[in-house]
Design an enzyme around this catalytic site. Structure first.
Site, PDB file in Angstrom:
ATOM      1  N   ASP A   1       0.827  -1.213   0.000  1.00  0.00           N
ATOM      2  CA  ASP A   1       0.000   0.000   0.000  1.00  0.00           C
ATOM      3  C   ASP A   1       0.864   1.267   0.000  1.00  0.00           C
ATOM      4  O   ASP A   1       1.975   1.260   0.527  1.00  0.00           O
ATOM      5  CB  ASP A   1      -0.924  -0.027   1.226  1.00  0.00           C
ATOM      6  CG  ASP A   1      -2.102   0.928   1.083  1.00  0.00           C
ATOM      7  OD1 ASP A   1      -2.344   1.424  -0.037  1.00  0.00           O
ATOM      8  OD2 ASP A   1      -2.779   1.178   2.094  1.00  0.00           O
TER       9      ASP A   1
ATOM     10  N   HIS B   1       2.380   3.085  -8.988  1.00  0.00           N
ATOM     11  CA  HIS B   1       2.156   1.652  -9.241  1.00  0.00           C
ATOM     12  C   HIS B   1       3.326   1.056 -10.016  1.00  0.00           C
ATOM     13  O   HIS B   1       3.728  -0.080  -9.798  1.00  0.00           O
ATOM     14  CB  HIS B   1       0.854   1.435 -10.021  1.00  0.00           C
ATOM     15  CG  HIS B   1      -0.365   1.865  -9.261  1.00  0.00           C
ATOM     16  ND1 HIS B   1      -0.557   1.578  -7.931  1.00  0.00           N
ATOM     17  CD2 HIS B   1      -1.469   2.566  -9.646  1.00  0.00           C
ATOM     18  CE1 HIS B   1      -1.708   2.090  -7.534  1.00  0.00           C
ATOM     19  NE2 HIS B   1      -2.287   2.701  -8.548  1.00  0.00           N
TER      20      HIS B   1
ATOM     21  N   LEU C   1      10.737 -20.147  -4.273  1.00  0.00           N
ATOM     22  CA  LEU C   1       9.643 -19.395  -3.663  1.00  0.00           C
ATOM     23  C   LEU C   1       8.424 -19.320  -4.593  1.00  0.00           C
ATOM     24  O   LEU C   1       8.568 -19.176  -5.812  1.00  0.00           O
ATOM     25  CB  LEU C   1      10.144 -17.981  -3.343  1.00  0.00           C
ATOM     26  CG  LEU C   1       9.129 -16.974  -2.818  1.00  0.00           C
ATOM     27  CD1 LEU C   1       9.738 -16.188  -1.670  1.00  0.00           C
ATOM     28  CD2 LEU C   1       8.665 -16.015  -3.900  1.00  0.00           C
TER      29      LEU C   1
HETATM   30  C1  IPE Z   1      -5.477  -2.680  -0.119  1.00  0.00           C
HETATM   31  O1  IPE Z   1      -5.135  -1.341  -0.296  1.00  0.00           O
HETATM   32  C2  IPE Z   1      -5.453  -3.386  -1.423  1.00  0.00           C
HETATM   33  C3  IPE Z   1      -4.139  -3.527  -2.046  1.00  0.00           C
HETATM   34  C4  IPE Z   1      -2.991  -3.164  -1.535  1.00  0.00           C
HETATM   35  C5  IPE Z   1      -4.152  -4.154  -3.342  1.00  0.00           C
HETATM   36  P1  IPE Z   1      -6.256  -0.207  -0.440  1.00  0.00           P
HETATM   37  O2  IPE Z   1      -5.518   1.053  -0.613  1.00  0.00           O
HETATM   38  O3  IPE Z   1      -7.222  -0.577  -1.491  1.00  0.00           O
HETATM   39  O4  IPE Z   1      -6.974  -0.294   0.970  1.00  0.00           O
HETATM   40  P2  IPE Z   1      -7.873   0.772   1.752  1.00  0.00           P
HETATM   41  O5  IPE Z   1      -8.900   1.266   0.780  1.00  0.00           O
HETATM   42  O6  IPE Z   1      -6.959   1.854   2.200  1.00  0.00           O
HETATM   43  O7  IPE Z   1      -8.447   0.005   2.893  1.00  0.00           O
HETATM   44  C1  IPE Z   2      -1.617   0.200  -3.292  1.00  0.00           C
HETATM   45  O1  IPE Z   2      -1.383   1.571  -3.346  1.00  0.00           O
HETATM   46  C2  IPE Z   2      -1.836  -0.409  -4.642  1.00  0.00           C
HETATM   47  C3  IPE Z   2      -3.217  -0.815  -4.918  1.00  0.00           C
HETATM   48  C4  IPE Z   2      -4.206  -0.774  -4.080  1.00  0.00           C
HETATM   49  C5  IPE Z   2      -3.484  -1.305  -6.243  1.00  0.00           C
HETATM   50  P1  IPE Z   2      -2.570   2.613  -3.389  1.00  0.00           P
HETATM   51  O2  IPE Z   2      -2.917   2.866  -4.796  1.00  0.00           O
HETATM   52  O3  IPE Z   2      -3.680   2.182  -2.530  1.00  0.00           O
HETATM   53  O4  IPE Z   2      -1.851   3.881  -2.774  1.00  0.00           O
HETATM   54  P2  IPE Z   2      -2.479   4.908  -1.748  1.00  0.00           P
HETATM   55  O5  IPE Z   2      -2.975   4.127  -0.582  1.00  0.00           O
HETATM   56  O6  IPE Z   2      -3.581   5.625  -2.462  1.00  0.00           O
HETATM   57  O7  IPE Z   2      -1.340   5.810  -1.395  1.00  0.00           O
HETATM   58 MG    MG Z   3      -4.103   2.431  -0.571  1.00  0.00          MG
END
Ligand code: IPE
Ligand code: IPE
Ligand code: MG
Length: 247
Positions: free
Chosen positions: A23, A40, A134
């Site tokens: 995240d 990403h 792995l």
């Molecule tokens: C969780 O992250 C999903 C992934 C890392 C793929 P999100 O960014 O979607 O989660 P919330 O919305 O903060 O809970």
């Molecule tokens: C995690 O990073 C990746 C996915 C959920 C696909 P985010 O895109 O949720 O990044 P933030 O949380 O908005 O910074």
């Molecule tokens: Mg996120």
């Protein structure tokens, strides 16, 4: 405290299965005044580094949360960009992973994935299927609640058809109907779950399998999470006392 600079952690308590909620990509990009998708992309490099480090440290399964069933709520452009990442992943990252003996696997509802995404993943799985190192397990269009609903449907159907008796439904059996059933039995539940970016929640990641997982949270944003950060999490894991309800 074990020095983190050491190449190989001298701790016998290396987790067999590590889950990572990757995240913070969007915030990482925003800090650099770049569009979210830039984060990403950077996140893929972090994943490559961490996967190879995990393999070197003796981790057997790395389940990475790449896209949740809730992430479809995001702007269309962002979703398309994320869905295209496996295509890029195949050309750019799979050769090195393959050389390192990594086997690619996927959990989540594949039926909703775009064709190109699915075929890139299938190719990656096919190329690496005989590898014994792995297992890099992508949770893509994965949601823990959806996983349980699907499992319940299957179980109920089998009971209705008479193939299964209600008394046979126990924890082991439920585990066999979950997505992680493709992993060998001792490796299904993550020993350690890492979440980056400072959020203190699981966001629908492996709710059944995480019942006794050790949780590790760090403020580091995913694209900044590197080998040293991963080793730090392993050291923290080594210091936990897992009791599983015992004394
Ligand atoms: C969780 O992250 C999903 C992934 C890392 C793929 P999100 O960014 O979607 O989660 P919330 O919305 O903060 O809970
Ligand atoms: C995690 O990073 C990746 C996915 C959920 C696909 P985010 O895109 O949720 O990044 P933030 O949380 O908005 O910074
Ligand atoms: Mg996120």
């Amino acid at each position: 405290m074990i020095p983190l600079t050491r190449q190989k952690i001298q701790n016998p308590l290396i987790p067999v299965h590590v889950g990572i909620i990757m995240d913070g990509n969007g915030r990482w990009a925003k800090k650099r005044l770049k569009p979210r998708v830039f984060g990403h992309k950077a996140g893929m490099d972090a994943l490559q580094k961490v996967t190879i480090e995990a393999a070197n440290q003796g981790v057997k399964v790395l389940t990475v949360y790449a896209f949740s069933t809730e992430n479809w709520k995001r702007p269309k452009d962002e979703v398309s960009f994320i869905m295209n990442l496996p295509v890029e992943f195949f050309d750019r990252y799979v050769p090195e992973l393959h050389k390192n003996g990594v086997k690619i696997a996927v959990i989540g509802d594949r039926s909703a994935l775009p064709k190109a995404t699915l075929s890139a993943l299938e190719r990656a799985m096919e190329v690496t299927k005989d590898n014994t190192g792995l297992v890099l397990n992508f949770a893509l269009n994965y949601g823990g609640r959806a996983e349980l609903v699907t499992a319940i449907h299957k179980i109920v159907r089998e009971v209705q058809e008479g193939a299964l008796n209600v008394n046979q439904i126990d924890e082991d059996l439920v585990g066999d109907y979950l997505e992680t059933a493709t992993l060998s039995k001792d490796y299904r539940d993550p020993d350690l779950i890492i979440r980056t970016s400072g959020e203190l929640r699981l966001s629908n990641f492996l709710p059944w399998q995480s019942a006794y997982s050790e949780l590790y949270f760090t403020d580091t944003l995913w694209p900044d999470f590197d080998e040293a950060a991963f080793r730090e999490a392993l050291v923290a894991f080594g210091q936990r006392k897992r009791r599983f309800g015992g004394v």
